[in-house]
Design an enzyme around this catalytic site. Structure first.
Site, PDB file in Angstrom:
ATOM      1  N   GLU A 124       6.857  -4.527  -7.889  1.00  0.00           N
ATOM      2  CA  GLU A 124       5.609  -4.929  -7.239  1.00  0.00           C
ATOM      3  C   GLU A 124       5.087  -3.859  -6.280  1.00  0.00           C
ATOM      4  O   GLU A 124       3.875  -3.589  -6.219  1.00  0.00           O
ATOM      5  CB  GLU A 124       5.808  -6.238  -6.465  1.00  0.00           C
ATOM      6  CG  GLU A 124       4.569  -6.777  -5.783  1.00  0.00           C
ATOM      7  CD  GLU A 124       3.496  -7.190  -6.784  1.00  0.00           C
ATOM      8  OE1 GLU A 124       2.414  -6.570  -6.767  1.00  0.00           O
ATOM      9  OE2 GLU A 124       3.739  -8.117  -7.565  1.00  0.00           O
TER      10      GLU A 124
ATOM     11  N   THR B 146      11.304   5.722   5.143  1.00  0.00           N
ATOM     12  CA  THR B 146      10.325   4.838   5.793  1.00  0.00           C
ATOM     13  C   THR B 146      10.362   3.429   5.213  1.00  0.00           C
ATOM     14  O   THR B 146      10.497   2.440   5.942  1.00  0.00           O
ATOM     15  CB  THR B 146       8.905   5.422   5.642  1.00  0.00           C
ATOM     16  OG1 THR B 146       8.863   6.717   6.249  1.00  0.00           O
ATOM     17  CG2 THR B 146       7.881   4.524   6.316  1.00  0.00           C
ATOM     18  N   VAL B 147      10.267   3.322   3.881  1.00  0.00           N
ATOM     19  CA  VAL B 147      10.243   1.997   3.259  1.00  0.00           C
ATOM     20  C   VAL B 147      11.621   1.346   3.312  1.00  0.00           C
ATOM     21  O   VAL B 147      11.748   0.154   3.610  1.00  0.00           O
ATOM     22  CB  VAL B 147       9.737   2.084   1.802  1.00  0.00           C
ATOM     23  CG1 VAL B 147       9.782   0.715   1.137  1.00  0.00           C
ATOM     24  CG2 VAL B 147       8.317   2.631   1.766  1.00  0.00           C
TER      25      VAL B 147
ATOM     26  N   VAL C 167       2.583  -0.331  -6.904  1.00  0.00           N
ATOM     27  CA  VAL C 167       1.118  -0.273  -6.895  1.00  0.00           C
ATOM     28  C   VAL C 167       0.609  -1.125  -5.737  1.00  0.00           C
ATOM     29  O   VAL C 167       0.965  -2.292  -5.628  1.00  0.00           O
ATOM     30  CB  VAL C 167       0.506  -0.808  -8.210  1.00  0.00           C
ATOM     31  CG1 VAL C 167      -1.011  -0.770  -8.144  1.00  0.00           C
ATOM     32  CG2 VAL C 167       1.010  -0.024  -9.403  1.00  0.00           C
TER      33      VAL C 167
ATOM     34  N   LYS D 274      -0.575   4.884 -10.669  1.00  0.00           N
ATOM     35  CA  LYS D 274      -0.732   3.454 -10.398  1.00  0.00           C
ATOM     36  C   LYS D 274      -1.615   2.786 -11.455  1.00  0.00           C
ATOM     37  O   LYS D 274      -1.326   1.670 -11.891  1.00  0.00           O
ATOM     38  CB  LYS D 274      -1.322   3.263  -9.000  1.00  0.00           C
ATOM     39  CG  LYS D 274      -0.401   3.747  -7.885  1.00  0.00           C
ATOM     40  CD  LYS D 274      -1.094   3.735  -6.532  1.00  0.00           C
ATOM     41  CE  LYS D 274      -0.185   4.244  -5.440  1.00  0.00           C
ATOM     42  NZ  LYS D 274      -0.864   4.361  -4.125  1.00  0.00           N
TER      43      LYS D 274
ATOM     44  N   ASP E 146      -1.765  10.508  -7.892  1.00  0.00           N
ATOM     45  CA  ASP E 146      -1.119   9.303  -7.370  1.00  0.00           C
ATOM     46  C   ASP E 146      -1.823   8.053  -7.898  1.00  0.00           C
ATOM     47  O   ASP E 146      -1.180   7.117  -8.382  1.00  0.00           O
ATOM     48  CB  ASP E 146      -1.135   9.324  -5.842  1.00  0.00           C
ATOM     49  CG  ASP E 146      -0.589   8.045  -5.230  1.00  0.00           C
ATOM     50  OD1 ASP E 146       0.641   7.902  -5.163  1.00  0.00           O
ATOM     51  OD2 ASP E 146      -1.400   7.176  -4.827  1.00  0.00           O
TER      52      ASP E 146
ATOM     53  N   GLY F 151      -1.036  10.756  10.143  1.00  0.00           N
ATOM     54  CA  GLY F 151       0.100  10.375   9.306  1.00  0.00           C
ATOM     55  C   GLY F 151      -0.283   9.691   8.013  1.00  0.00           C
ATOM     56  O   GLY F 151       0.569   9.146   7.313  1.00  0.00           O
TER      57      GLY F 151
ATOM     58  N   LYS G 268       6.569   4.544  -8.206  1.00  0.00           N
ATOM     59  CA  LYS G 268       5.457   4.580  -9.165  1.00  0.00           C
ATOM     60  C   LYS G 268       5.621   5.685 -10.192  1.00  0.00           C
ATOM     61  O   LYS G 268       5.181   5.550 -11.335  1.00  0.00           O
ATOM     62  CB  LYS G 268       4.122   4.734  -8.438  1.00  0.00           C
ATOM     63  CG  LYS G 268       4.028   5.916  -7.510  1.00  0.00           C
ATOM     64  CD  LYS G 268       2.720   5.926  -6.759  1.00  0.00           C
ATOM     65  CE  LYS G 268       2.719   6.967  -5.646  1.00  0.00           C
ATOM     66  NZ  LYS G 268       3.515   6.554  -4.489  1.00  0.00           N
TER      67      LYS G 268
END
Length: 422
Positions: free
Chosen positions: A125, A10-11, A128, A201, A197, A183, A101
């Protein structure tokens, strides 16, 4: 400038799309073009928009061992093999950009030290806050400050669930199913709803804010799976909203770090952060309190942060390297010594003397009560809701251990921190 991308999920696909769409603007700002030379994928047969066929590979060596590639972008996620690939890239003298992360929270100092040794940069960057700029501002724009406190909503999934519970009166289970349908939550949402999670962070932010090494296992962590719709509604009656809050605070030579549900006054800046949005409050001794707000996840917001790091990596070829700032060795505060106000909900037998007995246990452990009221009296039972004044967590735990042993107390239903003024 040629770069290689490890991972095109996705990213990764968002990064490729953003570089292609904004290529002209990026080139004007940098004075040179950015070219994606190779992309590592698992399945070579899958169609990849924005990437030419000849640039796809399933061999990491095509990126890590290519001397023409000066920037490696790791977007695979997970600890391994991402950690190994990042180490190899840095050791080969390549700048690395990552959104990972888990790797940064666990191995950030080691990797930053390796980057310094090799004279390259490690940028993270997007690890987080997704598209929210926070790492760079804390390292650069707020560098003149001593950071006193950081406090934020760092997980969009849990914030969406709590928003649905607060605004749509949905149960936790209903809100979770809605988040999965939209989603916003994984099929296995454990890392989100259990708080791990957000803890990763917070470990990254706290390490930067307090110049000391904080790892996720040092962060006291509670999730939202025990938050009940009843508590959401009682909190509203009291003028609060329930949020999963990550907080780091400096206490002379100690750092307090925790992730937990909290009652925030409705006027608190974080109380109005709804849906999948994230927000981070940073308090410095010079600047005061500043807030960073935006989309904490998602394809294009996260890609925005990654591509900004790529641009910085290109610029850093001419200097401007920022290495590990964990030069202090501060202790992490024992969670039991952490002080807060607490909201409590108990189910008890509706009989004379029960409240007096509970109040006695509180008093014996130096706990003063700010508010006490009784709700839902029926079938011989009642709910008692209490809000304490500020008290060490271990004092509260001791009192609750005593109260649990009372046969008139059927259940201690909820224990939630309360942030802000009494």
């Amino acid at each position: 400038m040629q770069l290689g991308i490890l991972g095109l999920g996705t990213v990764g696909s968002g990064v490729a799309e953003l570089i292609q769409k904004n290529q002209e603007t990026i080139a004007k700002r940098l004075g040179k073009n950015i070219e994606i030379k190779k992309v590592l994928v698992r399945d070579l047969r899958k169609k990849r928009p924005f990437i030419a066929e000849g640039k796809i590979t399933d061999n990491p060596g095509d990126i890590l061992e290519d001397s023409d590639i000066s920037i490696v972008v790791e977007l695979m996620g997970g600890e391994e093999p991402a950690l190994t690939y990042i180490r190899q890239a840095l050791a080969s003298g390549k700048h690395v950009v990552t959104a990972n992360k888990e790797v940064i929270s666990k191995h950030g100092k080691e990797l930053l030290d390796l980057a310094q040794k090799e004279g390259v940069n490690l940028f993270f960057e997007a690890s987080v806050g997704g598209g929210i700029p926070i790492i760079r501002p804390m390292k650069q724009c707020l560098a003149a400050n001593e950071i006193i406190k950081i406090m934020g909503i760092l997980n969009g999934t849990t914030n969406y669930i709590l928003t649905q519970m607060t605004e749509k009166n949905k149960s936790f289970g209903e809100a979770l199913l809605e988040a999965q349908k939209e989603g916003y939550a994984e099929s296995d949402p454990t890392a989100d709803i259990k708080g791990s999670d957000a803890a990763r962070k917070l470990a990254i932010l706290s390490s930067i804010a307090f110049n000391t090494r904080i790892t996720p296992d040092q962060v006291y962590t509670e999730g939202i799976d025990s938050v009940n719709l009843v508590d959401i509604n009682y909190a509203r009656e009291l003028g609060y909203r329930v949020k999963l809050v990550a907080m780091g605070k400096r206490h002379s030579d100690e750092v307090e770090v925790l992730v937990a549900p909290m009652l925030l006054r409705e006027r608190h800046p974080l109380a109005g952060v709804s849906g999948v949005y994230n927000a981070i409050l940073v308090e410095g001794n010079a600047v005061g309190r500043v807030m960073f707000y935006g989309q904490g996840a998602g394809k294009m917001p996260t890609a925005s942060a990654v591509v900004a790091d790529i641009i910085d990596a290109v610029r850093s070829k001419n200097g401007n390297k920022i290495y590990c700032t964990c030069y202090d060795e501060l202790n992490v505060m024992n969670p039991g010594l952490s002080t807060a106000r607490f909201y409590l909900r108990l189910r008890v037998m509706d009989k004379p003397g029960v409240l007096s007995k509970i109040s006695g246990a509180m008093g014996e452990n130096q706990i003063s009560l700010s508010q006490v009221f009784q709700k839902n009296t029926q079938n011989g039972t009642a709910e008692i809701v209490m809000v304490t004044y500020e008290v060490p967590f271990e004092n509260l735990q001791n009192a609750l251990d005593e109260i649990k042993a009372y046969r008139q107390v059927e259940e201690i239903s909820s224990v939630i921190r309360v942030e802000g003024e009494s």
